[in-house]
Design a protein around this motif. Structure first.
Motif, mmCIF file in Angstrom:
data_model
loop_
_atom_site.group_PDB
_atom_site.id
_atom_site.type_symbol
_atom_site.label_atom_id
_atom_site.label_comp_id
_atom_site.label_asym_id
_atom_site.label_seq_id
_atom_site.Cartn_x
_atom_site.Cartn_y
_atom_site.Cartn_z
ATOM 1 N N GLY A 1 13.972 -6.663 -4.589
ATOM 2 C CA GLY A 1 13.078 -5.850 -5.397
ATOM 3 C C GLY A 1 11.978 -5.142 -4.659
ATOM 4 O O GLY A 1 11.126 -4.511 -5.302
ATOM 5 N N HIS A 2 11.983 -5.176 -3.318
ATOM 6 C CA HIS A 2 10.876 -4.575 -2.569
ATOM 7 C C HIS A 2 11.403 -3.795 -1.363
ATOM 8 O O HIS A 2 11.964 -4.382 -0.425
ATOM 9 N N GLN A 3 11.199 -2.509 -1.391
ATOM 10 C CA GLN A 3 11.607 -1.657 -0.286
ATOM 11 C C GLN A 3 10.749 -1.954 0.945
ATOM 12 O O GLN A 3 9.524 -2.086 0.848
ATOM 13 N N GLY A 4 11.401 -2.073 2.072
ATOM 14 C CA GLY A 4 10.678 -2.253 3.320
ATOM 15 C C GLY A 4 10.181 -3.655 3.578
ATOM 16 O O GLY A 4 9.375 -3.860 4.494
ATOM 17 N N ALA A 5 10.615 -4.635 2.799
ATOM 18 C CA ALA A 5 10.223 -6.023 3.024
ATOM 19 C C ALA A 5 11.466 -6.856 3.294
ATOM 20 O O ALA A 5 12.483 -6.711 2.609
ATOM 21 N N TRP A 6 11.378 -7.748 4.283
ATOM 22 C CA TRP A 6 12.543 -8.486 4.763
ATOM 23 C C TRP A 6 12.200 -9.960 4.932
ATOM 24 O O TRP A 6 11.045 -10.326 5.155
ATOM 25 N N CYS A 7 13.229 -10.799 4.873
ATOM 26 C CA CYS A 7 13.087 -12.251 4.995
ATOM 27 C C CYS A 7 13.818 -12.757 6.236
ATOM 28 O O CYS A 7 14.907 -12.280 6.563
ATOM 29 N N ALA A 8 13.225 -13.747 6.873
ATOM 30 C CA ALA A 8 13.867 -14.431 8.009
ATOM 31 C C ALA A 8 13.289 -15.839 8.090
ATOM 32 O O ALA A 8 12.374 -16.108 8.871
ATOM 33 N N PHE A 9 13.803 -16.745 7.273
ATOM 34 C CA PHE A 9 13.273 -18.110 7.241
ATOM 35 C C PHE A 9 14.346 -19.052 6.694
ATOM 36 O O PHE A 9 15.441 -18.634 6.315
ATOM 37 N N GLU B 1 -1.455 -2.055 9.214
ATOM 38 C CA GLU B 1 -0.515 -1.444 8.278
ATOM 39 C C GLU B 1 0.768 -1.051 9.001
ATOM 40 O O GLU B 1 0.751 -0.708 10.184
ATOM 41 N N ALA B 2 1.869 -1.115 8.271
ATOM 42 C CA ALA B 2 3.162 -0.709 8.807
ATOM 43 C C ALA B 2 4.076 -0.342 7.654
ATOM 44 O O ALA B 2 3.830 -0.718 6.496
ATOM 45 N N ALA B 3 5.123 0.384 7.969
ATOM 46 C CA ALA B 3 6.068 0.799 6.926
ATOM 47 C C ALA B 3 6.880 -0.369 6.393
ATOM 48 O O ALA B 3 7.280 -0.368 5.231
ATOM 49 N N GLU B 4 7.127 -1.383 7.238
ATOM 50 C CA GLU B 4 7.961 -2.511 6.836
ATOM 51 C C GLU B 4 7.288 -3.816 7.221
ATOM 52 O O GLU B 4 6.417 -3.863 8.095
ATOM 53 N N VAL C 1 0.851 -1.183 0.000
ATOM 54 C CA VAL C 1 0.000 0.000 0.000
ATOM 55 C C VAL C 1 0.886 1.232 0.000
ATOM 56 O O VAL C 1 2.110 1.143 0.181
ATOM 57 N N ALA C 2 0.267 2.398 -0.179
ATOM 58 C CA ALA C 2 1.052 3.624 -0.319
ATOM 59 C C ALA C 2 1.940 3.881 0.887
ATOM 60 O O ALA C 2 3.082 4.329 0.757
ATOM 61 N N ALA C 3 1.433 3.566 2.068
ATOM 62 C CA ALA C 3 2.194 3.849 3.282
ATOM 63 C C ALA C 3 3.167 2.747 3.659
ATOM 64 O O ALA C 3 3.939 2.902 4.605
ATOM 65 N N GLY C 4 3.107 1.639 2.952
ATOM 66 C CA GLY C 4 4.001 0.535 3.285
ATOM 67 C C GLY C 4 3.382 -0.802 2.958
ATOM 68 O O GLY C 4 3.252 -1.162 1.786
ATOM 69 N N TRP C 5 2.924 -1.509 4.004
ATOM 70 C CA TRP C 5 2.408 -2.862 3.830
ATOM 71 C C TRP C 5 1.161 -3.054 4.676
ATOM 72 O O TRP C 5 1.035 -2.479 5.762
ATOM 73 N N ARG C 6 0.269 -3.898 4.183
ATOM 74 C CA ARG C 6 -0.996 -4.159 4.890
ATOM 75 C C ARG C 6 -1.258 -5.656 4.906
ATOM 76 O O ARG C 6 -1.003 -6.364 3.936
ATOM 77 N N VAL C 7 -1.802 -6.126 6.037
ATOM 78 C CA VAL C 7 -2.233 -7.509 6.158
ATOM 79 C C VAL C 7 -3.549 -7.512 6.915
ATOM 80 O O VAL C 7 -3.794 -6.643 7.775
ATOM 81 N N GLN C 8 -4.381 -8.469 6.598
ATOM 82 C CA GLN C 8 -5.691 -8.553 7.235
ATOM 83 C C GLN C 8 -5.608 -9.404 8.502
ATOM 84 O O GLN C 8 -5.175 -10.554 8.469
ATOM 85 N N ALA C 9 -6.036 -8.811 9.615
ATOM 86 C CA ALA C 9 -6.099 -9.522 10.891
ATOM 87 C C ALA C 9 -7.554 -9.752 11.275
ATOM 88 O O ALA C 9 -8.473 -9.215 10.644
ATOM 89 N N GLU C 10 -7.784 -10.538 12.320
ATOM 90 C CA GLU C 10 -9.144 -10.853 12.740
ATOM 91 C C GLU C 10 -9.952 -9.603 13.080
ATOM 92 O O GLU C 10 -11.151 -9.532 12.828
ATOM 93 N N ASP C 11 -9.271 -8.614 13.681
ATOM 94 C CA ASP C 11 -9.972 -7.409 14.107
ATOM 95 C C ASP C 11 -9.797 -6.249 13.146
ATOM 96 O O ASP C 11 -10.006 -5.089 13.515
ATOM 97 N N GLY C 12 -9.384 -6.541 11.904
ATOM 98 C CA GLY C 12 -9.264 -5.495 10.906
ATOM 99 C C GLY C 12 -7.884 -5.440 10.290
ATOM 100 O O GLY C 12 -6.969 -6.173 10.693
ATOM 101 N N PRO C 13 -7.682 -4.555 9.314
ATOM 102 C CA PRO C 13 -6.386 -4.478 8.644
ATOM 103 C C PRO C 13 -5.308 -3.876 9.538
ATOM 104 O O PRO C 13 -5.582 -3.032 10.385
#
Length: 413
Positions: free
Chosen positions: A367-375, A243-246, A229-241
């Motif tokens: 290829g994605h600003q503000g996204a990180w891997c740890a797995f 959002e965070a920058a990373e 999303v424009a501000a960063g990243w969004r995920v759907q949770a049980e109580d609503g969306p």
């Protein structure tokens, strides 16, 4: 939305990342479809393995390959129909296990393993989590004298090169250390550095409580809904969306289900494992975890009873549980230790997230600003969770890292 992050995955790795980010001032939401530590972090040998500087290579000895191909062992089992889908990552696994390439892997892997005790203790010391960490190490039992001698030589090399500590026990020493063993063994290596965890799930929950006590938030949600999303990243949770920058993807064996949608699909594959708890007969005790090398299973004293864990099973991701390794292991384990009744009605099953080069994936999503891997920590998610959490948090905050992240960078694939 500066200094905010969503961490997807609440296993030991994800919880540790979230905690380290929160302690560095991030506004952090930890998201999982189930409670903290209910995936692969729930069921394992419960060892923080300071000695594990050598990751599990793909076997290259012909006799060993033939033994596994017969598909009747305790330490390895495969579903034949799963092999076509696993052919590519397993071939890469075999390639990376070539001795010269494997030696390079060991050097990079050991840099992380060498930090594991300090990083766990930095979180647990002075808290109730310390009661879960037992400084008793674990024992690897040997029946075959030649295998024992070979393993001792390898242990001496690990001590010399990586500061690993152990004690070699002869037949009498094994009997003295574990007097309730029913079968004799030629000898044992007692790895003295590792911490034995009496309840791995409880340890993950304890670290999650620390995270929430310091202002972090855990929510149930669906990682598959991750969107840019424009501000960063969004995920759907049980109580609503949310959002965070990373965002940090710490989803273990399911990580590529999310990263693939963003153009990144490393050859991650799963090794399934099972466990079952047993009571002991009479006044028998097991003083520390023991791995029976000849049979390929681990017995570990836990809060719930004696945990019997299996080796690796290769199956399709959607395949039903098939705990045949436990069925093979239980009669052998009963000849080694006076096991009584099973504690649970059905075995637990989890999936270890493995990479062909045996190194985890830690760093920026290509290829994605503000996204990180740890797995991709294989058998060592419990061991390396806090180490990974610290390393990634240092990377995300732009500070100097305490170990070089270069060998674990996602764009190596």
């Amino acid at each position: 939305m500066p200094q905010s992050a969503i961490v997807l995955g609440a296993g030991m790795v994800g919880v540790s990342v979230a905690l380290h980010l929160r302690r560095r001032g991030y506004d952090v939401v930890l998201v999982d479809r189930q409670g903290p530590g209910e995936g692969a972090s729930f069921g394992n040998g419960g060892l923080i393995q300071r000695e594990a500087v050598h990751p599990h290579p793909f076997p290259r000895d012909v006799s060993e390959l033939l033994r596994i191909a017969r598909n009747g062992s305790i330490d390895a089992h495969y579903h034949p129909f799963a092999l076509p889908g696993l052919a590519s990552p397993l071939l890469r696994y075999w390639w990376h296990s070539e001795p010269a390439r494997y030696a390079q892997t060991v050097q990079a892997y050991a840099r992380l393993i060498e930090t594991c005790l300090d990083e766990h203790l930095a979180i647990a010391r002075g808290t109730d989590a310390m009661a879960l960490l037992r400084p008793i190490g674990w024992m690897r039992l040997f029946g075959d004298p030649q295998r024992f001698e070979t393993a001792l030589a390898q242990a001496e090399l690990a001590r010399k090169e990586y500061g690993v500590n152990f004690v070699a026990l002869d037949r009498a020493g094994v009997a003295a250390a574990e007097p309730h063993l029913l079968a004799e063994r030629t000898g044992a290596i007692h790895w003295t550095d590792p911490l034995s965890v009496s309840d791995p799930h409880a340890l993950t929950l304890a670290y999650a409580r620390f995270f929430e006590a310091e202002g972090g938030r855990f929510v149930l949600g669906d990682a598959a809904t991750l969107r840019r999303v424009a501000a960063g990243w969004r995920v759907q949770a049980e109580d609503g969306p949310v959002e965070a920058a990373e965002v940090v993807i710490a989803l273990g064996a399911a990580a590529t289900e999310v990263t693939r949608r963003f153009g990144y699909a490393p050859p991650l594959f799963g090794k399934r494992g099972y466990h079952m708890h047993y009571r002991l007969q009479g006044n028998a005790v097991l003083n520390r975890p023991v791995l029976d090398t000849d049979s390929g299973f681990l017995l570990a004293p836990m809060r719930a009873g004696i945990r019997l864990t299996t080796g690796a099973e290769f199956a399709r991701p959607d395949a039903a549980p098939s705990p045949v390794q436990l069925e093979r292991a239980e009669p052998v384990a009963r000849r080694l230790l006076p096991l009584a009744d099973r504690v649970e009605a059905t075995p637990w099953m989890g999936v270890r997230p493995c990479m062909p080069d045996m190194l985890p994936v830690i760093g920026r999503l290509p290829g994605h600003q503000g996204a990180w891997c740890a797995f991709g920590h294989g058998h060592q998610g419990l061991t390396l969770g806090p180490t990974t959490g610290r390393l990634l948090a240092e990377m995300m905050t732009g500070g100097e890292t305490f170990v070089s992240p270069e060998p674990y960078r996602p764009d190596r694939y």
